[in-house]
Design a protein around this motif. Structure first.
Motif, PDB file in Angstrom:
ATOM      1  N   GLY A 212       0.818  -1.205   0.000  1.00 39.90           N
ATOM      2  CA  GLY A 212       0.000   0.000   0.000  1.00 39.90           C
ATOM      3  C   GLY A 212       0.851   1.253   0.000  1.00 39.90           C
ATOM      4  N   ARG A 213       1.914   1.265   0.786  1.00 42.77           N
ATOM      5  CA  ARG A 213       2.813   2.426   0.821  1.00 42.77           C
ATOM      6  C   ARG A 213       3.429   2.660  -0.554  1.00 42.77           C
ATOM      7  NH1 ARG A 213       5.905   0.581   4.275  1.00 42.77           N
ATOM      8  NH2 ARG A 213       5.071   1.518   6.196  1.00 42.77           N
ATOM      9  N   SER A 214       3.812   1.591  -1.223  1.00 42.21           N
ATOM     10  CA  SER A 214       4.401   1.725  -2.565  1.00 42.21           C
ATOM     11  C   SER A 214       3.404   2.278  -3.580  1.00 42.21           C
ATOM     12  CB  SER A 214       4.913   0.352  -3.049  1.00 42.21           C
ATOM     13  OG  SER A 214       5.933  -0.136  -2.200  1.00 42.21           O
ATOM     14  N   LEU A 215       2.125   2.047  -3.310  1.00 38.72           N
ATOM     15  CA  LEU A 215       1.068   2.543  -4.205  1.00 38.72           C
ATOM     16  C   LEU A 215       0.448   3.842  -3.696  1.00 38.72           C
ATOM     17  CD1 LEU A 215      -0.633  -0.906  -4.943  1.00 38.72           C
ATOM     18  CD2 LEU A 215       0.873   0.409  -6.462  1.00 38.72           C
ATOM     19  N   ASP A 216       1.173   4.500  -2.777  1.00 35.00           N
ATOM     20  CA  ASP A 216       0.763   5.810  -2.243  1.00 35.00           C
ATOM     21  C   ASP A 216      -0.501   5.760  -1.403  1.00 35.00           C
ATOM     22  OD1 ASP A 216       2.959   7.082  -3.433  1.00 35.00           O
ATOM     23  OD2 ASP A 216       1.879   7.306  -5.324  1.00 35.00           O
ATOM     24  N   VAL A 217      -0.738   4.622  -0.737  1.00 36.05           N
ATOM     25  CA  VAL A 217      -1.820   4.545   0.237  1.00 36.05           C
ATOM     26  C   VAL A 217      -1.192   4.662   1.627  1.00 36.05           C
ATOM     27  CG1 VAL A 217      -3.675   3.133   1.182  1.00 36.05           C
ATOM     28  CG2 VAL A 217      -3.185   3.068  -1.271  1.00 36.05           C
ATOM     29  N   ASP A 218      -1.667   5.629   2.402  1.00 37.01           N
ATOM     30  CA  ASP A 218      -1.107   5.855   3.729  1.00 37.01           C
ATOM     31  C   ASP A 218      -1.240   4.581   4.568  1.00 37.01           C
ATOM     32  OD1 ASP A 218      -1.846   6.702   6.778  1.00 37.01           O
ATOM     33  OD2 ASP A 218      -0.286   7.989   5.918  1.00 37.01           O
ATOM     34  N   PRO A 219      -0.131   4.034   5.086  1.00 37.96           N
ATOM     35  CA  PRO A 219      -0.198   2.756   5.804  1.00 37.96           C
ATOM     36  C   PRO A 219      -1.037   2.816   7.076  1.00 37.96           C
ATOM     37  CG  PRO A 219       2.010   3.710   5.939  1.00 37.96           C
ATOM     38  CD  PRO A 219       1.262   4.513   4.938  1.00 37.96           C
ATOM     39  N   ASP A 220      -1.037   3.971   7.768  1.00 42.50           N
ATOM     40  CA  ASP A 220      -1.852   4.080   8.970  1.00 42.50           C
ATOM     41  C   ASP A 220      -3.334   4.026   8.629  1.00 42.50           C
ATOM     42  OD1 ASP A 220       0.389   4.264  10.597  1.00 42.50           O
ATOM     43  OD2 ASP A 220       0.416   6.457  10.532  1.00 42.50           O
ATOM     44  N   ARG A 221      -3.731   4.748   7.585  1.00 42.71           N
ATOM     45  CA  ARG A 221      -5.131   4.727   7.164  1.00 42.71           C
ATOM     46  C   ARG A 221      -5.508   3.342   6.627  1.00 42.71           C
ATOM     47  NH1 ARG A 221      -6.988  10.029   6.249  1.00 42.71           N
ATOM     48  NH2 ARG A 221      -6.094  11.295   7.933  1.00 42.71           N
ATOM     49  N   LEU A 222      -4.572   2.729   5.897  1.00 43.19           N
ATOM     50  CA  LEU A 222      -4.833   1.393   5.360  1.00 43.19           C
ATOM     51  C   LEU A 222      -5.064   0.400   6.492  1.00 43.19           C
ATOM     52  CD1 LEU A 222      -4.983  -0.649   3.038  1.00 43.19           C
ATOM     53  CD2 LEU A 222      -2.468  -0.789   3.098  1.00 43.19           C
TER      54      LEU A 222
END
Length: 293
Positions: A212-222
């Protein structure tokens, strides 16, 4: 040496009066064993403790617990001897070594192995114990020190029906649920499977957050979203709390998870059973924690 106390059904004797409490010995007063032993003492079971380090006994100075100079001396004063030390070698030393539990425990007694060890270790102990008229129950636990203090550990028991039932009132002081899995060793197998699945889940949780981080999704929100979705797991919560990495988990628990993965792999190999995807994922987690199996 006096014989063992015969424990009737919990809470009742043949005369309908309150049952005598089982005499309990306890070895292994660490972060999990210490709270377990305290619960036993507070429940009113006559309890005798032994520890290699005198400091481990200090928290019990204000309790009714007695202390012994050796495991054998402790065992001579109990009917059920609980062992909650780190690994196979420690368990065997405490039970069958010089001045060990089997030198003091009277016929009819029960040795309870709360440590997570190889099932064959429990079977070897049972063979040695049987020669003295003593039973062995394997009863690894899950939940940690806080769960023990609150009486909600999970106990996974293996062994003879009568021996497990004799120990159940003791287990009930610190555990709920108490699950009898079957013959001796089945508790250990169940605990190893549980721990390897948890380790595997660490890898998949950390991998999902990293992707998710690599795809620009915030890991905390994910992690917040997944925790409310079908992909949630206990492991996800641990990884998210550590910032999405397994480094902190490796420092705290990597060596123990590595030990359990090695034990399960050994059991599977001996049985000629492929360990399958759960072990591959667990290996990924151990690699990330720098504790390669």
């Amino acid at each position: 040496m006096s014989g063992p106390t015969v424990t009737p059904p919990p809470g009742e004797t043949s005369g309908g009066t309150s049952a005598a409490k089982t005499r309990v010995g306890f070895v292994g007063l660490g972060s999990q064993g210490g709270p377990m032993a305290r619960r036993i003492v507070e429940a009113g079971h006559p309890t005798t403790l032994w520890a290699r380090r005198p400091g481990s006994l200090e928290p019990f100075a204000d309790t009714a617990a007695k202390t012994a100079g050796t495991p054998a001396e402790m065992a001579a004063d109990c009917d059920v001897a609980c062992v909650c030390v780190v690994d196979d070698a420690d368990v065997e030393q405490v039970v069958t070594g010089e001045n060990g539990i089997l030198e003091g425990l009277a016929a009819g007694g029960v040795v309870v192995v709360h440590s997570t060890v190889h099932p064959d270790t429990c079977r070897r102990l049972a063979d040695a114990a049987a020669a003295r008229g003593v039973s062995v129950v394997d009863a690894p636990v899950s939940g940690g020190g806080q769960a023990a203090a609150e009486g909600r550990l999970l106990v996974m028991a293996g062994g003879d029906d009568a021996a497990v039932e004799r120990c159940r009132p003791v287990f009930a002081t610190y555990a709920d649920p108490i699950v009898h899995l079957g013959p001796l060793g089945s508790g250990q197998l169940t605990k190893l499977l549980n721990n390897v699945l948890f380790t595997a889940n660490l890898a998949t949780a950390a991998g999902a957050l990293a992707l998710g981080r690599s795809l620009d999704v915030d890991p905390d929100r994910l992690a917040e979203v997944i925790s409310h979705g079908s992909g949630t797991s206990f492991a996800l919560g641990r990884v998210a709390a550590a910032g999405g990495t397994l480094g902190p988990m490796g420092e705290r628990a990597g060596a123990l998870l590595q030990k359990d993965a090695r034990l399960l792999a050994t059991v599977a190999d001996a049985a000629g059973v492929p360990a399958g995807p759960v072990m591959r994922a667990a290996d990924d987690a151990l690699d990330l924690m720098e504790h390669r199996r």
